[in-house]
Motif scaffolding. Sequence first.
Motif, PDB file in Angstrom:
ATOM      1  N   LEU A 167      10.980   2.498  -6.260  1.00 47.40           N
ATOM      2  CA  LEU A 167      10.825   1.240  -5.564  1.00 47.40           C
ATOM      3  C   LEU A 167      11.962   0.405  -5.514  1.00 47.40           C
ATOM      4  O   LEU A 167      12.506   0.096  -6.593  1.00 47.40           O
ATOM      5  CB  LEU A 167       9.389   0.535  -6.149  1.00 47.40           C
ATOM      6  CG  LEU A 167       8.892  -0.431  -5.257  1.00 47.40           C
ATOM      7  CD1 LEU A 167       8.528  -0.070  -3.864  1.00 47.40           C
ATOM      8  CD2 LEU A 167       7.807  -1.089  -5.737  1.00 47.40           C
ATOM      9  N   SER A 168      12.468   0.202  -4.400  1.00 44.35           N
ATOM     10  CA  SER A 168      13.495  -0.541  -4.061  1.00 44.35           C
ATOM     11  C   SER A 168      13.759  -1.482  -3.042  1.00 44.35           C
ATOM     12  O   SER A 168      12.633  -1.718  -2.288  1.00 44.35           O
ATOM     13  CB  SER A 168      14.997   0.207  -4.652  1.00 44.35           C
ATOM     14  OG  SER A 168      16.191  -0.807  -4.612  1.00 44.35           O
ATOM     15  N   ILE A 169      14.773  -2.224  -2.587  1.00 44.98           N
ATOM     16  CA  ILE A 169      14.966  -2.825  -1.501  1.00 44.98           C
ATOM     17  C   ILE A 169      16.243  -2.188  -0.516  1.00 44.98           C
ATOM     18  O   ILE A 169      17.303  -2.309  -0.979  1.00 44.98           O
ATOM     19  CB  ILE A 169      15.150  -4.355  -1.766  1.00 44.98           C
ATOM     20  CG1 ILE A 169      16.351  -4.573  -2.486  1.00 44.98           C
ATOM     21  CG2 ILE A 169      13.860  -4.955  -2.328  1.00 44.98           C
ATOM     22  CD1 ILE A 169      16.754  -5.987  -2.886  1.00 44.98           C
ATOM     23  N   GLU A 223      10.546   1.719  -0.282  1.00 47.02           N
ATOM     24  CA  GLU A 223      10.369   0.310  -0.200  1.00 47.02           C
ATOM     25  C   GLU A 223       8.912  -0.103  -0.365  1.00 47.02           C
ATOM     26  O   GLU A 223       7.850   0.698  -0.201  1.00 47.02           O
ATOM     27  CB  GLU A 223      11.061  -0.162   0.987  1.00 47.02           C
ATOM     28  CG  GLU A 223      12.590   0.126   1.171  1.00 47.02           C
ATOM     29  CD  GLU A 223      13.181  -0.440   2.437  1.00 47.02           C
ATOM     30  OE1 GLU A 223      13.453  -1.349   2.455  1.00 47.02           O
ATOM     31  OE2 GLU A 223      13.774   0.361   3.374  1.00 47.02           O
ATOM     32  N   GLY A 224       8.692  -1.487  -0.168  1.00 48.12           N
ATOM     33  CA  GLY A 224       7.271  -1.959  -0.335  1.00 48.12           C
ATOM     34  C   GLY A 224       6.367  -1.582   0.785  1.00 48.12           C
ATOM     35  O   GLY A 224       5.099  -1.234   0.478  1.00 48.12           O
ATOM     36  N   HIS A 225       6.853  -1.229   1.978  1.00 44.23           N
ATOM     37  CA  HIS A 225       5.797  -0.718   2.843  1.00 44.23           C
ATOM     38  C   HIS A 225       5.438   1.005   2.796  1.00 44.23           C
ATOM     39  O   HIS A 225       4.672   1.396   3.294  1.00 44.23           O
ATOM     40  CB  HIS A 225       6.482  -0.834   4.346  1.00 44.23           C
ATOM     41  CG  HIS A 225       7.819  -0.505   4.591  1.00 44.23           C
ATOM     42  ND1 HIS A 225       8.265   0.721   4.626  1.00 44.23           N
ATOM     43  CD2 HIS A 225       8.971  -1.067   4.617  1.00 44.23           C
ATOM     44  CE1 HIS A 225       9.525   0.763   4.731  1.00 44.23           C
ATOM     45  NE2 HIS A 225       9.911  -0.194   4.755  1.00 44.23           N
ATOM     46  N   VAL A 237       3.185  -5.725  -7.369  1.00 46.62           N
ATOM     47  CA  VAL A 237       2.681  -5.053  -6.540  1.00 46.62           C
ATOM     48  C   VAL A 237       1.297  -4.647  -6.189  1.00 46.62           C
ATOM     49  O   VAL A 237       0.447  -4.547  -5.471  1.00 46.62           O
ATOM     50  CB  VAL A 237       3.690  -3.629  -6.184  1.00 46.62           C
ATOM     51  CG1 VAL A 237       3.178  -2.650  -5.154  1.00 46.62           C
ATOM     52  CG2 VAL A 237       4.987  -4.081  -5.681  1.00 46.62           C
ATOM     53  N   LEU A 271       1.621   2.269   0.090  1.00 40.34           N
ATOM     54  CA  LEU A 271       0.163   2.812   0.755  1.00 40.34           C
ATOM     55  C   LEU A 271       0.630   3.875   1.765  1.00 40.34           C
ATOM     56  O   LEU A 271      -0.335   4.580   2.413  1.00 40.34           O
ATOM     57  CB  LEU A 271      -0.540   1.622   0.989  1.00 40.34           C
ATOM     58  CG  LEU A 271      -1.152   0.691   0.339  1.00 40.34           C
ATOM     59  CD1 LEU A 271      -2.096  -0.113   0.885  1.00 40.34           C
ATOM     60  CD2 LEU A 271      -1.483   1.347  -1.193  1.00 40.34           C
TER      61      LEU A 271
END
Lengths: 321, 321
Positions: free
Chosen positions: A178-180, A210-212, A232, A215
């Motif tokens: 998980l990163s940007i 990434e955050g999206h 998160v 899920l």
Amino acid sequence: MGAPVVLDAMGGDHGPAATVAGAVSAWRTHGVPVVLVGDRDRVERELRGHGAAGEIPVVHAEDAVPMAERGAAAATLTTSSLAVGCELVSRGEGGAFVSAGSTGAVVSCAVRGIGRADGVLRPALAVALPSLTGGASVLVDAGATADPTPAMVAQFAQLGAGYARTVLGRPDPLVGLLSIGSEPGKGNRLTRRAGDLLAALPLRFHGNVEGHDVLAGTVDVIVTDGFTGNVVLKNVEGCVRTALTMVAQAGIASPERLTEVARRYDPETHGGAALLGLRGTVVVAHGSSPAATIARACVVAHALAAQDPAAGIEAVAEPVS
Amino acid sequence: MGAPVVLDAMGGDHGPAATVAGAVSAWRTHGVPVVLVGDRDRVERELRGHGAAGEIPVVHAEDAVPMAERGAAAATLTTSSLAVGCELVSRGEGGAFVSAGSTGAVVSCAVRGIGRADGVLRPALAVALPSLTGGASVLVDAGATADPTPAMVAQFAQLGAGYARTVLGRPDPLVGLLSIGSEPGKGNRLTRRAGDLLAALPLRFHGNVEGHDVLAGTVDVIVTDGFTGNVVLKNVEGCVRTALTMVAQAGIASPERLTEVARRYDPETHGGAALLGLRGTVVVAHGSSPAATIARACVVAHALAAQDPAAGIEAVAEPVS
């Protein structure tokens, strides 16, 4: 059949009524041996109600940690069912510990009472989140280790991959960091170094997510530090609840009809969390768990305990800063 | 009326057609002075179409950074409308810069071309997220500074509070520190130290907030490091989209009816991001912005520029480790 699962009979909103029924079901239906820890009189009364007196061993514990107790203070109460249960696992009399008590209290007691598996730098909490594709992704670490080093994050990935194999049935799980930014090297200091370590490990590494992606089902395992993972996890719960409430407020659908989707991400129902990397697996079932969910948690814990927790773990050296 | 807003005429999916119309609207409707930067021939042709030739100044830039360019490489193209626009702000010929180009490219060019305001340690990106209570909360830093120190985080809170006052009209915004656990002291090393600094600053500090508070309207400003903030921003977008898709898949409501909720959290429509803490405000409008959104971004940028960006900023010393 392996060492028995030690079950905290006192944890959870429903107490022994649910936990004892869960233990009976785990043993009779799934063949998973269970030891119950708690107030002997209450537990044996429940067992008699199931015609199971003498069928499931009981270990007495004088106290119970209240459900409202969330922190490390719980670990100091050495006479609680949490402490006595962890002690049994620590002595090798149980292979795994299951509780429906508060996550914070269970994690604190387990880290203190059971200790780390050989070679494991720090434990990590794994949660399976339902994904848009119909499966689930494992988020690890969801909150056990807030300030890990890059090598710890690399081990979290291995622990999470073991969970995905055992619990989700993914023979060769795909791991994302998980990163940007999706490109290699995008992120903060921790993720850049962890990414280098992950690329060198014998696991199927997707690179950054990434955050999206959390899920979206992009990967089987989403690895991150325990701070980001916990933010998160709670953000997922909050965002799903907010989106569904907005749908209801806009009059698009009734709250009742939205319950089905809401429940998938409710912290009380998304399957509990596994604390990985200790000398004995720990599964935290939800406080509101009915007997069937407790039984399922015992089955999962037994399966995880059958792995040697340190077997898949590489000794990862910290990179030079 | 203050220094003009410098508008990148070439940024965005619709190029000069949308940006020039936005500039004309900002000036004629809102009284915000604008300078357009881009291909002089194309921009002047658009201006003539609005009967506005000579009404809005135009500064020529030879090149345009492609929308697909997300990273720091964009900052090396010194002849782009992004670089020329930032240069104008740097020279004091503009008070703020607005672009509908890619966020990564705009941030890179702005940091390089405009530089930090006096006393500001690092810039931060602020995004206003609609909350369940009908208002909005400012998430800051949403991705400009991935590895801040505690003092930088404390300044992000002050920058975010300034944004909440100016853009959201909250005279005394309530600030929450994003962490794990609501009790003071819960978190990682960075948040524990930042929390101590925030408690000593002259702002209304709520204490810690958690992931589920991000859309709940618990506070006006949610302050965090740029890594966590960017993961959370993208997680919000992904979770809302996933929840709504699940509602549609379950046949509870048609995708069309859910669009209204989905659009509130679409990265293309949630209002853009402001890069705070530079010597000149920078607002990144979305790539798909129509003219009215561009005009709104110019109004916001002009309002933010009227503040001295360093006025509310305390010189925050790093705590001793």
